[in-house]
Design a protein around this motif. Sequence first.
Motif, PDB file in Angstrom:
ATOM      1  N   GLY A 133      80.966  45.995  46.601  1.00 63.35           N
ATOM      2  CA  GLY A 133      79.733  45.242  46.823  1.00 63.35           C
ATOM      3  C   GLY A 133      79.325  44.414  45.628  1.00 63.35           C
ATOM      4  O   GLY A 133      78.900  43.261  45.752  1.00 63.35           O
ATOM      5  N   LEU A 134      79.458  44.975  44.413  1.00 66.87           N
ATOM      6  CA  LEU A 134      79.104  44.252  43.187  1.00 66.87           C
ATOM      7  C   LEU A 134      80.002  43.052  42.983  1.00 66.87           C
ATOM      8  O   LEU A 134      79.546  41.950  42.636  1.00 66.87           O
ATOM      9  CB  LEU A 134      79.192  45.197  41.989  1.00 66.87           C
ATOM     10  N   LEU A 135      81.315  43.251  43.194  1.00 70.88           N
ATOM     11  CA  LEU A 135      82.234  42.127  43.024  1.00 70.88           C
ATOM     12  C   LEU A 135      81.956  41.023  44.031  1.00 70.88           C
ATOM     13  O   LEU A 135      82.050  39.828  43.712  1.00 70.88           O
ATOM     14  CB  LEU A 135      83.675  42.609  43.160  1.00 70.88           C
ATOM     15  N   SER A 136      81.591  41.389  45.254  1.00 71.13           N
ATOM     16  CA  SER A 136      81.272  40.374  46.258  1.00 71.13           C
ATOM     17  C   SER A 136      80.058  39.556  45.850  1.00 71.13           C
ATOM     18  O   SER A 136      80.030  38.319  45.982  1.00 71.13           O
ATOM     19  CB  SER A 136      81.018  41.044  47.606  1.00 71.13           C
ATOM     20  N   ALA A 137      79.026  40.242  45.294  1.00 73.19           N
ATOM     21  CA  ALA A 137      77.818  39.532  44.854  1.00 73.19           C
ATOM     22  C   ALA A 137      78.118  38.592  43.695  1.00 73.19           C
ATOM     23  O   ALA A 137      77.669  37.438  43.651  1.00 73.19           O
ATOM     24  CB  ALA A 137      76.730  40.538  44.466  1.00 73.19           C
ATOM     25  N   LEU A 138      78.896  39.049  42.718  1.00 70.17           N
ATOM     26  CA  LEU A 138      79.258  38.202  41.584  1.00 70.17           C
ATOM     27  C   LEU A 138      80.074  37.007  42.041  1.00 70.17           C
ATOM     28  O   LEU A 138      79.932  35.894  41.521  1.00 70.17           O
ATOM     29  CB  LEU A 138      80.039  39.026  40.558  1.00 70.17           C
ATOM     30  N   LEU A 139      80.968  37.228  42.970  1.00 63.90           N
ATOM     31  CA  LEU A 139      81.800  36.138  43.456  1.00 63.90           C
ATOM     32  C   LEU A 139      80.951  35.070  44.138  1.00 63.90           C
ATOM     33  O   LEU A 139      81.140  33.864  43.918  1.00 63.90           O
ATOM     34  CB  LEU A 139      82.849  36.700  44.438  1.00 63.90           C
ATOM     35  N   LEU A 140      80.002  35.477  44.953  1.00 66.26           N
ATOM     36  CA  LEU A 140      79.135  34.523  45.634  1.00 66.26           C
ATOM     37  C   LEU A 140      78.282  33.740  44.641  1.00 66.26           C
ATOM     38  O   LEU A 140      78.148  32.508  44.727  1.00 66.26           O
ATOM     39  CB  LEU A 140      78.239  35.257  46.638  1.00 66.26           C
ATOM     40  N   ALA A 141      77.751  34.457  43.622  1.00 68.26           N
ATOM     41  CA  ALA A 141      76.912  33.773  42.612  1.00 68.26           C
ATOM     42  C   ALA A 141      77.744  32.804  41.800  1.00 68.26           C
ATOM     43  O   ALA A 141      77.327  31.677  41.487  1.00 68.26           O
ATOM     44  CB  ALA A 141      76.251  34.812  41.716  1.00 68.26           C
ATOM     45  N   GLY A 142      78.931  33.206  41.409  1.00 65.41           N
ATOM     46  CA  GLY A 142      79.782  32.322  40.617  1.00 65.41           C
ATOM     47  C   GLY A 142      80.178  31.088  41.389  1.00 65.41           C
ATOM     48  O   GLY A 142      80.266  29.978  40.845  1.00 65.41           O
ATOM     49  N   THR A 143      80.461  31.272  42.670  1.00 67.20           N
ATOM     50  CA  THR A 143      80.839  30.123  43.502  1.00 67.20           C
ATOM     51  C   THR A 143      79.706  29.094  43.572  1.00 67.20           C
ATOM     52  O   THR A 143      79.914  27.879  43.427  1.00 67.20           O
ATOM     53  CB  THR A 143      81.196  30.605  44.916  1.00 67.20           C
ATOM     54  N   PHE A 144      78.493  29.592  43.793  1.00 71.78           N
ATOM     55  CA  PHE A 144      77.340  28.682  43.886  1.00 71.78           C
ATOM     56  C   PHE A 144      77.108  27.971  42.559  1.00 71.78           C
ATOM     57  O   PHE A 144      76.887  26.746  42.513  1.00 71.78           O
ATOM     58  CB  PHE A 144      76.095  29.474  44.297  1.00 71.78           C
ATOM     59  N   LEU A 145      77.211  28.688  41.419  1.00 72.40           N
ATOM     60  CA  LEU A 145      76.975  28.086  40.104  1.00 72.40           C
ATOM     61  C   LEU A 145      78.028  27.039  39.811  1.00 72.40           C
ATOM     62  O   LEU A 145      77.728  25.930  39.332  1.00 72.40           O
ATOM     63  CB  LEU A 145      76.994  29.184  39.037  1.00 72.40           C
ATOM     64  N   PHE A 146      79.283  27.346  40.081  1.00 76.59           N
ATOM     65  CA  PHE A 146      80.331  26.399  39.768  1.00 76.59           C
ATOM     66  C   PHE A 146      80.222  25.150  40.644  1.00 76.59           C
ATOM     67  O   PHE A 146      80.468  24.035  40.192  1.00 76.59           O
ATOM     68  CB  PHE A 146      81.704  27.073  39.967  1.00 76.59           C
ATOM     69  N   TYR A 147      79.869  25.343  41.896  1.00 77.14           N
ATOM     70  CA  TYR A 147      79.703  24.193  42.777  1.00 77.14           C
ATOM     71  C   TYR A 147      78.610  23.269  42.261  1.00 77.14           C
ATOM     72  O   TYR A 147      78.737  22.043  42.234  1.00 77.14           O
ATOM     73  CB  TYR A 147      79.392  24.691  44.194  1.00 77.14           C
ATOM     74  N   TRP A 148      77.508  23.831  41.775  1.00 78.35           N
ATOM     75  CA  TRP A 148      76.399  23.024  41.260  1.00 78.35           C
ATOM     76  C   TRP A 148      76.813  22.296  39.988  1.00 78.35           C
ATOM     77  O   TRP A 148      76.537  21.127  39.803  1.00 78.35           O
ATOM     78  CB  TRP A 148      75.190  23.938  41.011  1.00 78.35           C
ATOM     79  N   ARG A 149      77.549  22.952  39.098  1.00 77.34           N
ATOM     80  CA  ARG A 149      77.996  22.326  37.860  1.00 77.34           C
ATOM     81  C   ARG A 149      78.989  21.206  38.140  1.00 77.34           C
ATOM     82  O   ARG A 149      79.007  20.185  37.467  1.00 77.34           O
ATOM     83  CB  ARG A 149      78.667  23.380  36.958  1.00 77.34           C
ATOM     84  N   TRP A 150      79.800  21.361  39.100  1.00 77.36           N
ATOM     85  CA  TRP A 150      80.811  20.346  39.421  1.00 77.36           C
ATOM     86  C   TRP A 150      80.143  19.071  39.898  1.00 77.36           C
ATOM     87  O   TRP A 150      80.501  17.967  39.504  1.00 77.36           O
ATOM     88  CB  TRP A 150      81.758  20.898  40.489  1.00 77.36           C
ATOM     89  N   HIS A 151      79.144  19.156  40.745  1.00 77.06           N
ATOM     90  CA  HIS A 151      78.418  17.977  41.207  1.00 77.06           C
ATOM     91  C   HIS A 151      77.647  17.328  40.084  1.00 77.06           C
ATOM     92  O   HIS A 151      77.525  16.102  40.011  1.00 77.06           O
ATOM     93  CB  HIS A 151      77.447  18.362  42.327  1.00 77.06           C
ATOM     94  N   ARG A 152      77.174  18.132  39.185  1.00 78.49           N
ATOM     95  CA  ARG A 152      76.405  17.588  38.063  1.00 78.49           C
ATOM     96  C   ARG A 152      77.290  16.733  37.183  1.00 78.49           C
ATOM     97  O   ARG A 152      76.912  15.660  36.724  1.00 78.49           O
ATOM     98  CB  ARG A 152      75.784  18.719  37.279  1.00 78.49           C
ATOM     99  N   LYS A 153      78.516  17.173  36.882  1.00 81.34           N
ATOM    100  CA  LYS A 153      79.417  16.431  36.021  1.00 81.34           C
ATOM    101  C   LYS A 153      79.889  15.139  36.676  1.00 81.34           C
ATOM    102  O   LYS A 153      80.027  14.104  36.051  1.00 81.34           O
ATOM    103  CB  LYS A 153      80.657  17.286  35.697  1.00 81.34           C
TER     104      LYS A 153
END
Length: 533
Positions: free
Chosen positions: A415-435
């Motif tokens: 469960g913890l790994l699933s939550a971290l994976l979802l958060a990381g995906t959202f953060l990376f997606y936002w950073r990619w659009h920003r760049k």
Amino acid sequence: MLLWASLLVLATVPKPVISLQPPWTPVFQGATVNLTCNGFHFNATEKTKWYNENGEKVLLAETSENVLQVHATGKYRCQAENSLLSDPVLLNFSTGPLILQSPHSVFEGDTLVLRCRRARKEKLTAMKYCWNGNILHSSNKSFDLFIPRTSSVNNGNYQCTESGDKDDIFKSNVKVIKIQELFPHPKLKATATRPIEGTSVNLSCETHLLPERRDTSLHFIFFRDNRVFLSDWNESSELQIPAIWKENSGLYGCGAKTVGHSIRKRSLPRLIQEQSDCGRARCAKTVSHSVSKRSLPLPIWVQRIPVSEVSMATHPPGQVTEGAMLILVCSVAEGTGDIKFSWHREDTNESLGQKTQRSQRAELEIHVIWEMHAGVYYCMADNSYGPVYSEPVNITVRMTPGNRQGLTAAGATGGLLSALLLAGTFLFYWRWHRKSGDSSPDVELRSLPTPDPGPSFNSICPAQEELMNLYCNVHPNEGNLVYAEVQSAQLGEREASTTRTPLEERHGSFAYSEVKTWLSEKPEISASTMQMP
């Protein structure tokens, strides 16, 4: 007490036997015959008593040796000190012109030699031997008659006749020959004729040799139904069956035969040629053949006990730990022979296994047991009288605390790994659009397309390609963000035909993973994997 002790000693001492030398009877008047009292250990200090029983028992002489010379007709007996009285020996001294001689005693298997003798040792011509009035053999010269392998069928009255030069006919005395039984037919005895299956049975083959042939060796054999041999020929008159079974029922028997019974393997003509060396009588008497006899059949019927009181036990008893071995033990209180054991599960009627063995106990091993093995079990036993079932036994399976903690920890970690994976995906997606400068508020974040329930995974993604790794920095101008891995992928036809945003048109073939952010205070790792729609 002294009388009983004396009788006991006499019962164990062998009866003496008288032998003749020469061994023929009758003999011509004037001849001398030596009688020997055999069958005991002669001591020089002991004396032998001789009796003549012509009418009354008369003490004839006492000799310091066991030999007595006689010259008269009589019925002689001997007795050594502390021994029984021997059987009588009838010795005739003849005054006739012609006599028919034979050994004093002839036993079955012996070669009977008949000698026709004329007084003054004159040669005979035109001789005939008769048996019960019938001519057995005739010849124009003197000869002895040999009858090999004698038995009771050779009993009867024998006589010889001789024709002289002047056509005179001389007849000998009538000699009554009775072939003596070397040993009686054996009798088979058993310790039990209706034994319980699995018990031992002792067999004994009983017979005895006559005193005149007590030095003869006997061998014995045991068999069943005249075809199954239980032993080879050997010196033992007893046989032990350690465990007898129902299939061993049948008609038992035994056999006895003579071995080394003074057998000389020589032809009869050779014996005649040796008469000057050992005398025809002595040579002829040693010619004997093996005598074999069988007992009457003895029925032995083995009794089988049906199985009863079947029970099942488990090891370990009661509750079983998951992953351990379980042993099911099926046993019977009574029952003999081959017992068929089988184990069953009550709720499914499933047969777990079976064994057939000559034992009142059998085991079935379940090497690894799991929670699904919990249930009610029973066993069955049968030894041809019908199955007998045990009482059912309930078997429960418990999990170990270590297994429970492991499953709980695995679930929490997932469960913890699933939550971290979802958060990381959202953060990376936002950073990619920003760049990329595509940070317009009108941009939508869309989730991965959900496949229809009907088509399979292969129909949704029919043209996947192997991901290609690209290594570069996502935002080289930002020091706190480092890109670790970029993979490109070809989208399926269904996804390509879906309405896409401008952002998806530009970057729809990239996936990002293992994005690391670097903070000045301490490192913090956020892992994510993302497939852009």
